[in-house]
Design a protein around this motif. Structure first.
Motif, PDB file in Angstrom:
ATOM      1  N   HIS A 195       2.173   2.068  -3.436  1.00 52.96           N
ATOM      2  CA  HIS A 195       1.127   2.141  -4.459  1.00 52.96           C
ATOM      3  C   HIS A 195       1.492   3.082  -5.616  1.00 52.96           C
ATOM      4  O   HIS A 195       1.427   2.693  -6.784  1.00 52.96           O
ATOM      5  CB  HIS A 195      -0.207   2.569  -3.831  1.00 52.96           C
ATOM      6  CG  HIS A 195      -1.281   2.790  -4.844  1.00 52.96           C
ATOM      7  ND1 HIS A 195      -2.028   1.755  -5.361  1.00 52.96           N
ATOM      8  CD2 HIS A 195      -1.711   3.917  -5.470  1.00 52.96           C
ATOM      9  CE1 HIS A 195      -2.882   2.242  -6.247  1.00 52.96           C
ATOM     10  NE2 HIS A 195      -2.716   3.547  -6.326  1.00 52.96           N
ATOM     11  N   ARG A 212      -3.851  -5.051  -6.815  1.00 52.38           N
ATOM     12  CA  ARG A 212      -3.804  -3.606  -6.562  1.00 52.38           C
ATOM     13  C   ARG A 212      -3.793  -2.836  -7.876  1.00 52.38           C
ATOM     14  O   ARG A 212      -4.507  -1.852  -8.028  1.00 52.38           O
ATOM     15  CB  ARG A 212      -2.566  -3.254  -5.718  1.00 52.38           C
ATOM     16  CG  ARG A 212      -2.442  -1.769  -5.455  1.00 52.38           C
ATOM     17  CD  ARG A 212      -1.522  -1.487  -4.295  1.00 52.38           C
ATOM     18  NE  ARG A 212      -2.183  -1.631  -3.027  1.00 52.38           N
ATOM     19  CZ  ARG A 212      -2.967  -0.700  -2.476  1.00 52.38           C
ATOM     20  NH1 ARG A 212      -3.189   0.430  -3.082  1.00 52.38           N
ATOM     21  NH2 ARG A 212      -3.521  -0.902  -1.316  1.00 52.38           N
ATOM     22  N   LYS A 219       0.836  -1.203   0.000  1.00 58.33           N
ATOM     23  CA  LYS A 219       0.000   0.000   0.000  1.00 58.33           C
ATOM     24  C   LYS A 219       0.872   1.255   0.000  1.00 58.33           C
ATOM     25  O   LYS A 219       0.592   2.223  -0.721  1.00 58.33           O
ATOM     26  CB  LYS A 219      -0.939   0.008   1.205  1.00 58.33           C
ATOM     27  CG  LYS A 219      -1.906   1.167   1.175  1.00 58.33           C
ATOM     28  CD  LYS A 219      -2.970   1.051   2.224  1.00 58.33           C
ATOM     29  CE  LYS A 219      -3.978   2.170   2.050  1.00 58.33           C
ATOM     30  NZ  LYS A 219      -5.128   2.012   2.908  1.00 58.33           N
TER      31      LYS A 219
END
Length: 122
Positions: free
Chosen positions: A35, A113, A32
């Motif tokens: 990202h 993702r 994350k």
């Protein structure tokens, strides 16, 4: 730029394996945190390989995205490096003992993702 790992709530459950614990305490927050880099890298890859996403349906974009990670070993390894490079020494030591399984988990999460961020793909 100073990056901090986000704290992801509600991922730690009772009866988790050590691998699942590492995935949820380390891998997911690092992925994350990275990202923007992952998306920028995919956009650069797409431009370099002259992949035209504009005419594809969302489902075809998702398929093409997965295919990139499956077929291009160099690109897959680059993305693994983005994640592994953010590990602490202790995390890297654990990763080294379980690299094969953790690499699979990292790539699965990164593919998901990127697929979930198709609106950010130029």
């Amino acid at each position: 730029m100073n990056k901090e790992r986000p704290v992801l709530e509600d991922l730690i459950k009772d009866n988790m394996s050590v691998l699942e614990l590492f995935q949820n305490q380390t891998l997911r927050p690092v992925i994350k945190m990275q990202h923007d880099l992952l998306i920028a890298s995919f956009n650069a890859y797409k431009a370099k390989r002259k992949i035209d996403f504009s005419s594809l349906t969302d489902q075809k974009k998702r398929s093409k995205t997965k295919a990139v990670f499956v077929k291009d070993i160099n690109y897959k390894n680059l993305n693994l490096g983005f994640i592994i490079g953010a590990f602490s020494i202790e995390e890297f030591a654990y990763y080294s003992l379980n690299a094969s399984e953790l690499n699979k988990r990292i790539i699965q999460i990164v593919i998901q993702r990127v697929q979930d961020s198709l609106t950010e793909i130029i």
